[in-house]
Each structure stands twice: as structure tokens, then as C-alpha cells.
Design a protein around this motif. Structure first.
Motif, PDB file in Angstrom:
ATOM      1  N   SER A  51      43.316   2.335 -42.968  1.00 51.34           N
ATOM      2  CA  SER A  51      44.220   2.388 -43.921  1.00 51.34           C
ATOM      3  C   SER A  51      44.605   3.821 -44.753  1.00 51.34           C
ATOM      4  CB  SER A  51      43.981   1.487 -45.347  1.00 51.34           C
ATOM      5  OG  SER A  51      44.726   1.473 -46.326  1.00 51.34           O
ATOM      6  N   TYR A  52      43.592   4.599 -44.730  1.00 48.25           N
ATOM      7  CA  TYR A  52      43.489   5.811 -45.177  1.00 48.25           C
ATOM      8  C   TYR A  52      44.184   6.634 -44.203  1.00 48.25           C
ATOM      9  CZ  TYR A  52      41.924  10.526 -46.937  1.00 48.25           C
ATOM     10  OH  TYR A  52      41.980  11.687 -47.494  1.00 48.25           O
ATOM     11  N   ASN A  55      47.863   5.917 -44.266  1.00 46.95           N
ATOM     12  CA  ASN A  55      48.857   6.012 -45.366  1.00 46.95           C
ATOM     13  C   ASN A  55      48.534   7.586 -46.260  1.00 46.95           C
ATOM     14  OD1 ASN A  55      50.154   3.549 -45.331  1.00 46.95           O
ATOM     15  ND2 ASN A  55      48.057   2.627 -45.858  1.00 46.95           N
ATOM     16  N   GLN A  56      47.281   8.339 -45.761  1.00 47.15           N
ATOM     17  CA  GLN A  56      46.782   9.200 -46.702  1.00 47.15           C
ATOM     18  C   GLN A  56      46.503  10.397 -45.956  1.00 47.15           C
ATOM     19  OE1 GLN A  56      44.522   6.366 -49.250  1.00 47.15           O
ATOM     20  NE2 GLN A  56      44.603   8.142 -50.767  1.00 47.15           N
ATOM     21  N   TYR A  57      45.708  10.335 -44.699  1.00 48.21           N
ATOM     22  CA  TYR A  57      45.316  11.421 -43.935  1.00 48.21           C
ATOM     23  C   TYR A  57      46.374  12.383 -43.656  1.00 48.21           C
ATOM     24  CZ  TYR A  57      43.218  13.793 -39.996  1.00 48.21           C
ATOM     25  OH  TYR A  57      43.249  14.795 -39.087  1.00 48.21           O
ATOM     26  N   ASP A  58      46.147  13.805 -43.553  1.00 39.69           N
ATOM     27  CA  ASP A  58      47.027  14.667 -43.568  1.00 39.69           C
ATOM     28  C   ASP A  58      46.617  15.523 -42.214  1.00 39.69           C
ATOM     29  OD1 ASP A  58      48.910  16.850 -43.295  1.00 39.69           O
ATOM     30  OD2 ASP A  58      48.274  17.626 -45.214  1.00 39.69           O
ATOM     31  N   ASP A 280      38.222  12.415 -44.223  1.00 34.53           N
ATOM     32  CA  ASP A 280      38.913  13.484 -43.597  1.00 34.53           C
ATOM     33  C   ASP A 280      38.041  14.150 -42.487  1.00 34.53           C
ATOM     34  OD1 ASP A 280      41.246  13.460 -45.082  1.00 34.53           O
ATOM     35  OD2 ASP A 280      40.603  14.247 -46.764  1.00 34.53           O
TER      36      ASP A 280
END
Length: 375
Positions: A51-52, A55-58, A280
Motif C-alpha cells: 500500500s505504501y 500510494n506514497q513511495y517516491d 523507503d
């Protein structure tokens, strides 16, 4: 130097969109019927990470960092080798090539590069850092023929260091990096003046087994646990890397589950992999398997060289650091039988299999002590 080409990462946005689409189409299995990791990566833990990731990982942050450090490609024996090359400003800096393992990558060393190249203490040793990606890993080429075992890789690293203009250098590694670095030392690859291992390899004698010390009992227990519960991945990759590769290359969730379980099992943590590393950090590393689609090519190194994890006599200077949660701990007594010039041995208080990644400050201190004794 003309044989070395600059390399810049610029992953097309379409590849990142494809990753998200594949995650969205995941067909998940049911929850495991146990309350721990004993059957493998738990469903809840993997769903949280994915999920991370979705939706959020760069990825672009990791991409920019790698590009800023300086990436290059050079061809050795028909195969492109990707590497980072970060030079120190210090005139007395020592050239050092460091090799990662599986399921790692050059990402393991991100927390130690600046400390090694630019130490705060002017009296501390400084290093020019070379970080190659193993053949079939990261953005290195994928061997199309057999033969790229650790001995050949060790010789290739010698060619790489020579091309960079280093005629006297040092080598470091853990996991497969330990096997490659050992192969460099055993073959006495020209230019290598000494090595450091954070996964030293040794074996007990019959006398050791008859009257083991506490350190030996711990090592024997860890070996039994590895053989009984932790080595299935290696047997699969050693015997049928192509078969497991289909799932690892096609499914991001399958790849993440395959790698996350080893992050949990092999780090020094209190029950969660996030005790040792951040999401990350782990995803940066997973992306270096996902983007180049190297689930099969990386596994083939087990087919090529798994038998190379064996004690071998080394006559050039050796230093070693023993981290307490190493998956196959080796007591000093076992190791020094084969390391004829053991100049440093560090018994560490914390840390596991991924030494530089988990304990960057302690790792750097060990390398300064190790190579400072060899300078």
C-alpha cells in the motif's frame, strides 16, 4: 577511461504506471493460519508495504540520489557492469570496491558513502568508493552464457579497478559480496592489497564439535536453523532459478514478499523488519530488482556459485567484523585457520546480515580500523 560510459537513470513514467497497475490487479492469498512469520511473509505486513509502495513511495527521490552520486557502465568480457564511483577530496584516500549480495544492491551502502569519502576527522582514513552491481543485478547486464561465477566476477572487479586508474586497492563484501571478495583474495587479483568481510566464512573441526565453546554452539545452532528453516530460497535459486524467476519478474507483490521475508529474517530487529530499516530503504532496494526485471538473472548466481561459500586459504591481509545477527556466524577460531594475515577482528554489539545498511556508523568504524591497519 574511454571504456567507461556515464549512466543516468531516467525511468519512463509508463514503467511506474505499469507497476501501480500490476499492484492494483494483485490476486492475494488468504491470511496465514499462524500469528507470526513462521510460514513466511504475513499477509498484513506485505499489504502494508505494498500500500505504501503504491500510494506514497517516491522512486524519483532514489533515482535522483543515484544520479547525483555518479553512475557508470563499463563492458567486461562482453557484459555491461553498472557501478557507482564516488571519489574523496582527500589526496591520501584509499580506493575501495564494495560488493553487495542477494537480496541486496548498491542501496545497502547509501548510508556509508559520505562517511567513508569525507570523514569529519581529518586523521581518519578516507576512501574512493567503487560500488558495482553484480552481473544480473541492479542495472548491470544479464549474462547470456554460463560462467559468471564469483571467481570470474572477482577478476572482472580487478579489471574495473585498473580501468579507473587504481593500481593498489582494497575490497569489501558481505553475502555474495563476501564470496566475491574472498575470490579476489584467493586468486590474488592484481592490485588488491587487502580485504574486509562482514560475513567471514569458516568451518569447525572434529575437535571443535567434540568440545564446542559458547561462540561455537551459537554458530552451530544458527547453521542448523538456516538449514532447517531458512534455506529454501537458496535451494530453489541454486537448482531452478528460471522457474522462480517467472513469478519474481512478473509480480511486484511476489517479488516484495520474497525479499521482505529475508529483510525480516536477516536483520537485527525486535520482531519487525522496520525496527532495522525503513520502508523507503527496502523499497529503494526492491526497485533495483523490479525495474530491470532481474528476478531470474539475480537468482542464477546461486546456480553458478553456491558452492563457493566455503572456507578458503587467504594469504593477503584480511579483516573481519562479526555482527551478532549474521545468518551464518563464524567464530574467530574457525576463520583464522584460513586467514593467514588476520589484521583485525571486530565482535560487534548490534547488527545483522546487512551490516552497512543496518549499522552504518559501526560499519564505517570497522572499515577505518581494518584498512587503516593495511595502509
Amino acid at each position: 577511461m574511454s571504456m567507461i560510459r556515464p549512466f543516468t537513470l531516467a525511468v519512463p513514467e509508463a514503467e511506474l504506471d505499469d507497476l501501480k497497475a500490476r499492484i492494483d490487479l494483485t490476486r492475494w492469498p488468504e491470511k496465514e493460519p499462524v500469528a507470526d512469520w513462521s510460514q513466511g511473509t504475513p499477509l498484513a505486513a506485505l499489504k502494508d508495504l505494498v500500500s505504501y509502495w503504491r500510494n506514497q513511495y517516491d522512486w524519483r527521490a532514489c533515482e535522483a540520489r543515484l544520479n547525483a552520486l555518479g553512475q557508470f557502465i563499463t563492458e567486461v568480457d562482453g557484459l555491461d557492469i553498472h557501478f557507482l564511483h564516488v571519489r574523496s577530496a582527500r589526496a591520501d584516500a584509499m580506493p575501495l570496491i564494495m560488493t553487495h549480495g542477494w537480496p541486496g544492491s548498491v542501496i545497502e551502502f547509501m548510508g556509508v558513502i559520505d562517511r567513508l569519502t569525507n570523514p569529519d576527522d581529518p586523521a581518519a582514513p578516507a576512501f574512493h568508493i567503487v560500488l558495482p552491481s553484480l552481473p544480473g543485478y541492479g542495472f548491470s547486464g544479464k549474462p547470456k552464457v554460463t560462467g559468471w561465477g564469483v571467481e570470474k566476477i572477482g577478476r572482472a572487479w580487478g579489471q574495473l579497478m585498473a580501468r579507473l586508474g587504481y593500481d593498489r586497492w582494497f575490497a569489501q563484501g558481505g553475502d555474495w559480496g563476501s564470496a566475491v571478495t574472498t575470490a579476489i583474495a584467493v586468486q590474488q587479483v592484481p592490485g588488491c592489497a587487502g580485504i574486509h568481510l562482514n560475513m567471514p566464512i569458516g568451518r569447525p573441526t572434529e575437535a571443535d564439535l567434540a568440545n564446542p565453546t559458547p561462540a561455537e554452539l551459537k554458530a552451530l545452532g544458527a547453521l542448523k536453523h538456516y538449514q532447517d528453516w531458512d534455506s529454501g530460497y537458496s535451494k530453489q535459486q541454486q537448482t531452478r532459478p528460471q522457474t522462480v524467476g517467472y513469478g519474481l519478474v512478473d509480480s511486484p507483490v511476489g517479488l516484495a514478499g520474497w525479499i521482505l521475508e529475508k529483510i525480516w529474517a536477516w536483520t537485527d530487529n525486535g520482531g519487525s523488519p522496520w525496527d532495522a530499516l525503513s520502508r523507503d530503504q527496502v523499497l529503494d532496494n526492491i526497485m533495483l530488482y523490479w525495474l530491470p526485471a532481474n528476478g531470474a538473472s539475480s537468482a542464477r548466481l546461486y546456480w553458478e556459485s553456491f558452492g563457493s561459500f566455503a572456507p578458503q586459504e587467504i594469504v593477503i591481509p584480511v579483516a573481519a567484523s562479526a555482527f551478532p545477527r549474521e545468518i551464518l556466524p563464524t567464530p574467530r577460531k574457525w576463520a583464522e585457520r584460513n586467514y593467514r594475515k588476520l589484521v583485525h577482528w571486530g565482535d560487534m554489539e548490534r547488527g545483522g546480515h546487512f551490516a552497512a545498511w543496518e549499522q552504518p556508523e559501526a560499519f564505517v568504524r570497522e572499515l577505518r580500523l581494518a584498512f587503516g591497519a593495511m595502509a
